[in-house]
Design an enzyme around this catalytic site. Structure first.
Site, mmCIF file in Angstrom:
data_model
loop_
_atom_site.group_PDB
_atom_site.id
_atom_site.type_symbol
_atom_site.label_atom_id
_atom_site.label_comp_id
_atom_site.label_asym_id
_atom_site.label_seq_id
_atom_site.Cartn_x
_atom_site.Cartn_y
_atom_site.Cartn_z
ATOM 1 N N SER A 144 0.839 -1.197 0.000
ATOM 2 C CA SER A 144 0.000 0.000 0.000
ATOM 3 C C SER A 144 0.875 1.247 0.000
ATOM 4 C CB SER A 144 -0.897 0.020 1.248
ATOM 5 O OG SER A 144 -1.509 1.282 1.427
ATOM 6 N N TYR A 157 -1.029 0.470 10.361
ATOM 7 C CA TYR A 157 -1.109 -0.143 9.037
ATOM 8 C C TYR A 157 0.114 0.212 8.193
ATOM 9 C CZ TYR A 157 -3.104 -1.424 4.484
ATOM 10 O OH TYR A 157 -3.327 -1.985 3.245
#
Length: 246
Positions: A144, A157
């Protein structure tokens, strides 16, 4: 059905929904036999129905990705039955809390690291020998852009994805003189349950569907691929250097 990956054996984690499910279906349509791994039996059975309806084949593995010993057992089973693994898709992921770092609960921190980092290391540990047995082993892990942005409240995250990037780049360096190619795939915003949880006010209809993402992942699974230790940026439509991402 096509012959792009005919005769190849592909393992997909987090295969029951989202990008994982779309990738599993696309792999099967391209001729690969898919080992579909996820926790939810019912969702795996639905996936199997879809794959079979399109003329493909799959084996279902109901397993929590955090079960490292279960991953080891699966590796042994695949070795006994097939003697190799051609394609590994490390897709399963956890978002965790969107929260200031100081407010995160240790349990949440440990869980997201277990899913996003440790589980992928266990996959590499268990399946590296099988990927090396393939004439063109391909390891693809979903990353990501959060890993580089250092956005407030996304620390948990983002940190796990940064660790994943380093893990895969290291694996690529260790396999550079073999037939294995290890890369990361950055899909950008996609219409998934995780995205909806992270951005509850966002209009999902403005985002690409996972089925539009999967064909690009298949490019990284091709036996003809030469790149390794790179990140494929879906939005850019090209590989970007791990060491100098855009």
């Amino acid at each position: 059905m096509s012959d792009l990956l005919k005769g190849r054996l592909a393992l997909v984690t987090g295969a029951s929904r989202g990008i994982g499910r779309a990738t599993a279906v696309a792999l099967a349509e391209a001729g690969a036999h898919v080992i579909a791994l996820a926790r939810t039996v019912g969702a795996l059975e639905d996936l199997d129905d879809e794959i079979r309806a399109k003329g493909g084949t799959a084996s279902l593995v109901p397993l929590d990705i955090k079960d490292g010993e279960g991953i080891d057992r699966l590796g042994y089973t695949l070795f006994e039955r097939y003697g190799k693994l051609d394609i590994l898709i490390g897709n399963a992921g956890a978002l965790g809390s969107i929260s200031p770092l100081g407010h995160l609960e240790p349990k949440d921190w440990d869980n997201v690291f277990a899913v996003n980092v440790t589980a992928n290391w266990r996959l590499i540990r268990s399946f590296d020998p099988l990927l090396r047995k393939s004439d063109a082993g391909r390891a693809i892990f979903i990353t990501s852009g959060a890993a580089w942005k250092s956005t407030a409240y996304w620390g948990l995250y983002a940190t796990t994805k940064a660790a994943l990037n380093s893990l895969v780049a290291t694996y690529a360096a260790e396999t550079v003189n073999s037939a294995v190619r290890a890369n990361l795939f950055s899909p950008g915003p996609v219409r998934t349950h995780m995205r909806a949880a992270a951005m509850p006010g966002e209009d999902a209809n403005t985002l690409p569907h996972p089925t539009t993402i999967a064909p690009s992942i298949l490019l990284l699974a091709s036996p003809e691929l030469t790149e390794t230790g790179q990140i494929y940026d879906m939005r850019e439509g090209k590989f970007i250097s791990f060491r100098s991402p855009e």
